[in-house]
Structure formats: C-alpha cells, structure tokens
Enzyme design. Structure first.
Site, PDB file in Angstrom:
ATOM      1  CD  GLU A 264     -56.091  60.096 -67.645  1.00  0.00           C
ATOM      2  OE1 GLU A 264     -55.698  61.238 -67.350  1.00  0.00           O
ATOM      3  OE2 GLU A 264     -55.411  59.281 -68.312  1.00  0.00           O
ATOM      4  CE  LYS A 339     -52.400  62.844 -66.018  1.00  0.00           C
ATOM      5  NZ  LYS A 339     -53.074  62.611 -67.329  1.00  0.00           N
ATOM      6  CB  CYS A 373     -52.605  58.623 -67.271  1.00  0.00           C
ATOM      7  SG  CYS A 373     -52.210  58.249 -68.999  1.00  0.00           S
TER       8      CYS A 373
END
Length: 507
Positions: A264, A339, A373
């Site tokens: 990321e 995300k 993440c």
C-alpha cells in the site's frame, strides 16, 4: 480374522482371477443370480483393465470393485441395469466416456469390518481424478426396502436412511463415502426383490475435473506468488522510482511468478518532491502520478509476463481522493479495487473517501480479490468474495507500529481459515523523516494458507524477516483448496448456516 494376520494388496483384476471372483459373487449375490459369466468379466478386463480393482489377502481375493466408462449425459439420467449391457451380457464400456460407472463393490463376508469397501471406493475416486473424468455414477440397490415397503414409499425410505433412522448396508455406505442421491430409479433391476426393483442413482463429483478441449485455456493449478517487502527511500524523481519498480518486477518475473505484489502507498516517497505543509495537498500531488504508474506497470505486466498487484495509490476522481489498487493482468487488461474502509488518519489528514464495491477478479492463475490494509479487518468483505469463488486474497498494507501490523496479520490469517483461501500480505519498511506521515514503518509480509493437513502446521507458507527489504516467493496449489472445500477436516464454506444468517450486498 485377526488384523495382525492380514497382508492386503490392492491391484488390478486379471483374467486368472475369475474363479475366485465367481466364488465371491456367488456368495454375495445369491438373490440376483450370482456371478457374471467368464466372458463378461474377461471382456471387461481387456477393455478397461485399470477400472477393475482387486484387494487380496495372502493371495486370496477378498474384495473387488468393477467399473466402466460411460457418457455422463446418458447415465446421469434415468436408466436401468440392462442399459449397461448388450444382448450377450457384454458390459458396454465407452472408451470415450467422461464418467465412471460403479458396477459392483464386493467384500468377502469374513473381511467385513475392516473398511475394505472404503479402500476400494477411494481407489476408484483416485482413478476418476487421474483420468480427468466428471464423476462416478452408480445405481445403488436399496436392499432393506422390503422390510419397510408396506409403510414407506421408496422416497421416504431413502430419506430415512439420510437421517440415519434406517440402516441400509449399501446406501448408508455410499452416503458415508460422499455420494449423493441424484434420483430414484424405477425397474432398475426387476429381479431384485429386496429392493422391489428400485435403486438410487448415486453421484460423486470430481471437483478437480477440467475439460481438456483447450489445453492453452486450462486453469493453472500451481500458482507462484512473488511479493516485495518494499524499502521506503528518498528519491529525486518519478523516473527513479519507476526504475526501482521495474527492477523488482523483473526479479519476480525471472522466478516465473504468476503474480508480483507491491505494498500500500509504496510510491509515497514521491511526496517528498513537494511542499508538505498541508498533507491533503501532498496526497493530491502524489495522485497526479497515479495514471502514469498504472500505465507503466500495466506495460511491465505484459513485457515481463506477470500479473501485477500494484499495491495502492491515491486516485483523484472529480476532486475526491480514493485509495486504489490496480490489477494489471499480463494480457494487458487493468481493473481496480478501491479501499472500502479508510482509516481515521486517511480521513483526517488526507481527506480520503472509501469506495463502494468489492469484487472477485478472474485471472489466468485463479480467482483473486484485493483488500487494502484496513479492509481485511472487516470479515464481511472476505465473506462476499468467498461466495464468488475467491482463491487468493491479496492484502497490500502500510502499518507504522507492531500492534497495527498485528491487527492486519491476525485478521488476514482469520480470512484464510474462514474463507478457505490463500492470503498474501505485503507491506513496506524503513523510515523516511523527510515525508510527513512516513517517518515510521513496520512490516513482515507473509503468505497464509487455511489450517488443515494439506497445508503447513502453522498455516504459514512463507514470511519475510521483519523490517528488512526482501522478496518473498510461495507456490500455491489451487487444487488443495478444492480438496479442502469438499473433503477437509472441517468445511467452513459448506457448513455456514445460511438458513439463519447471511451477508448481502447493498449495491
């Protein structure tokens, strides 16, 4: 018979075994005519020798499984036992058949209780896999039905066996060996008085079956993953960073990786090229390079013949910033995963907003998903992906402290177990005081598997040394997942109680 006296051997039936086979069939099938004629068996052995399985103990035939090849489309539909034979009692073996048909499994009465039938069934399943056939079909007599015929229909009898309220020596055994009842067959074997002529059409599906019409289009079963635990460095230009990216892509391609994975915000050092007094301006500056990185990494994917998971980068779309990961396939196509859940830091300092869609991507090396993440800490997303056939989940991450890293790691391992998939985590390391919010990094990238006998005892296929730049490689066997889904010690995907809970999309 004492177990310590046994000396069992599994082999194929030979023509000289017929006298013993006849004796066994006469003993087991006195109610339906006993043994087949010698010419029937010898023709079967000649035409399909690998399908005739025999267990012997010290030279004595104690068990046998007889099998033919058939067309699935024909024999997965209603038929009778006579449809398998011609007028001269020759069993019709179809050399081009795409399924096995189980004719008989016989165990000598003195050897019952040693689970020899299961051994023969397992050998037949392995043959089905080796020959890459769709399924094993069988017509199963319901030999205790005569005891219940006055009070139950055949369907009710079968349901009773399913619920283990009724014991049927054939059907109970077949259900315990992963066969399912596909339909009821009437007049299957009219002379079978114990079954009143009825039988169940049973089916065992070979979940490893792959159509062989197009070899080039067949799925990859062993997938090699390459991931770079990325060292954050001060850089002077975007060209310098792209050169570094290409170096790692080249290295992972040299090891014949199917996927090359980055962390990321791996290109965050570029923010050091601008004024950082306002972080929201710095992230927009970084977003100005995203289209170029996507374009050039896509070109690398094609040039180096490797699918690239681009870590993640900020995307400026209509003056809104998103955190986006790209899948750059080696065929030149590109897709994205935004995300969904953004962290408090991303919201507060960079004014990033979350995306609204999660999906599974088809690739030439399996069905994959990407959770960036923080997203991996929300199990609902993995659950949705699993329902769409997820095999490999990629988790590019960026964490500053060990406790933050452990949240990602532990949740990634949980996703592997509960969704019966592989999970690849990939993070960055090093300190870069020159860039605001990039002064601390902590990572230990890894590849996790489900937890069962086919996988490492700790369910970790590979992991890096913490906080050190390095490449990590791991080979993933997708067939092991398919075994797990159907025959694992536990089967999380199959056993979910969707009758009382479910995860659904709102888009």
């Amino acid at each position: 018979m004492s177990p310590d006296e046994l000396h069992l051997q599994l082999r194929n039936l030979r023509k000289e075994d017929y006298p013993q086979l006849k004796s066994l069939m006469d003993k087991v099938y006195p109610d339906i005519g006993g043994a087949w004629g010698e010419h029937t068996i010898l023709k079967l052995v000649k035409e399909f020798p690998e399908g005739q399985l025999l267990l012997e103990d010290n030279g004595e035939l104690v068990g046998v499984a007889l099998t033919v090849r058939v067309k699935y489309a024909r024999f997965s539909n209603p038929h009778t036992y006579d449809d398998l034979m011609d007028a001269r009692e020759n069993i019709l073996n179809d050399r081009k058949g795409d399924a096995l048909y189980g004719l008989d499994v016989l165990i000598h009465p003195d050897y019952r209780g040693f689970r020899l039938g299961r051994r023969l069934y397992d050998a037949r399943k392995e043959l089905c896999r080796q020959l890459n056939l769709k399924a094993i079909l069988a017509g199963g007599r319901i030999v205790n039905f005569h005891k219940y015929a006055e009070e139950l229909t055949p369907g009710q009898y079968i349901e009773g066996v399913h619920r283990r309220e009724i014991y049927d020596p054939i059907l109970t055994f077949q259900l315990a060996n992963d066969f399912t009842v596909k339909r009821l067959l009437g007049k299957y074997l009219p002379e079978d008085k114990r079954s009143a002529g009825f039988a169940t059409l049973l089916e065992w599906n070979n979940f490893l079956y792959e159509p062989s019409d197009n070899i080039l289009g067949s799925r990859i079963r062993n997938v090699r993953i390459g991931a770079v635990q990325w060292q954050m460095r001060e850089i002077d230009s975007v060209e310098e960073m792209l050169k570094q990216v290409e170096y790692f892509v080249d290295a992972m391609s040299s090891y014949q990786s199917d996927f090359a994975v980055f962390p990321e915000f791996f290109n965050a050092p570029l923010m050091g090229l601008t004024d950082q007094s306002q972080q929201k301006d710095a992230i927009r500056f970084l977003a100005g390079y995203t289209e170029r990185f996507k374009r050039e990494m896509s070109q690398m994917a094609v040039s180096y013949n490797v699918n690239i998971i681009t870590g993640s980068m900020p995307l400026d779309e209509d003056d809104v910033i998103y955190n986006v990961s790209y899948l750059c396939r080696r065929d030149g196509t590109v897709e994205e995963q935004r995300k969904i859940h953004v962290t408090p830091h991303e919201k507060r300092d960079w004014v990033i907003e979350g995306g609204n869609h999660v999906q599974v991507f088809d690739t030439d090396a399996g069905k994959i998903g990407i959770l960036i993440c923080y997203d991996v800490e929300f199990p609902e997303l993995g659950r949705l992906m699993a329902a769409e056939g997820l095999e490999i989940l990629f988790v590019p991450f960026w964490t500053d402290t060990r406790n933050a890293f452990l949240r990602v790691r532990h949740c990634a391992q949980a996703r592997a177990v509960e969704n019966e998939c592989y999970v690849v985590t990939c993070g960055s390391v090093g300190n870069l005081p020159q860039v605001e919010s990039l002064d601390v990094q902590y990572a230990q990238s890894a590849v996790f598997s489900p937890s069962d006998f086919a996988f490492p005892h700790d369910a970790i296929l590979a992991e890096t040394t913490a906080n050190t730049e390095q490449l990590i490689f791991s080979d993933l066997n997708l067939d092991e997942l398919r075994y797990l889904h159907h025959e694992g010690s536990v089967t999380n995907l199959k056993d979910r109680r969707t009758d009382i809970y479910e995860v659904t999309r709102k888009w």
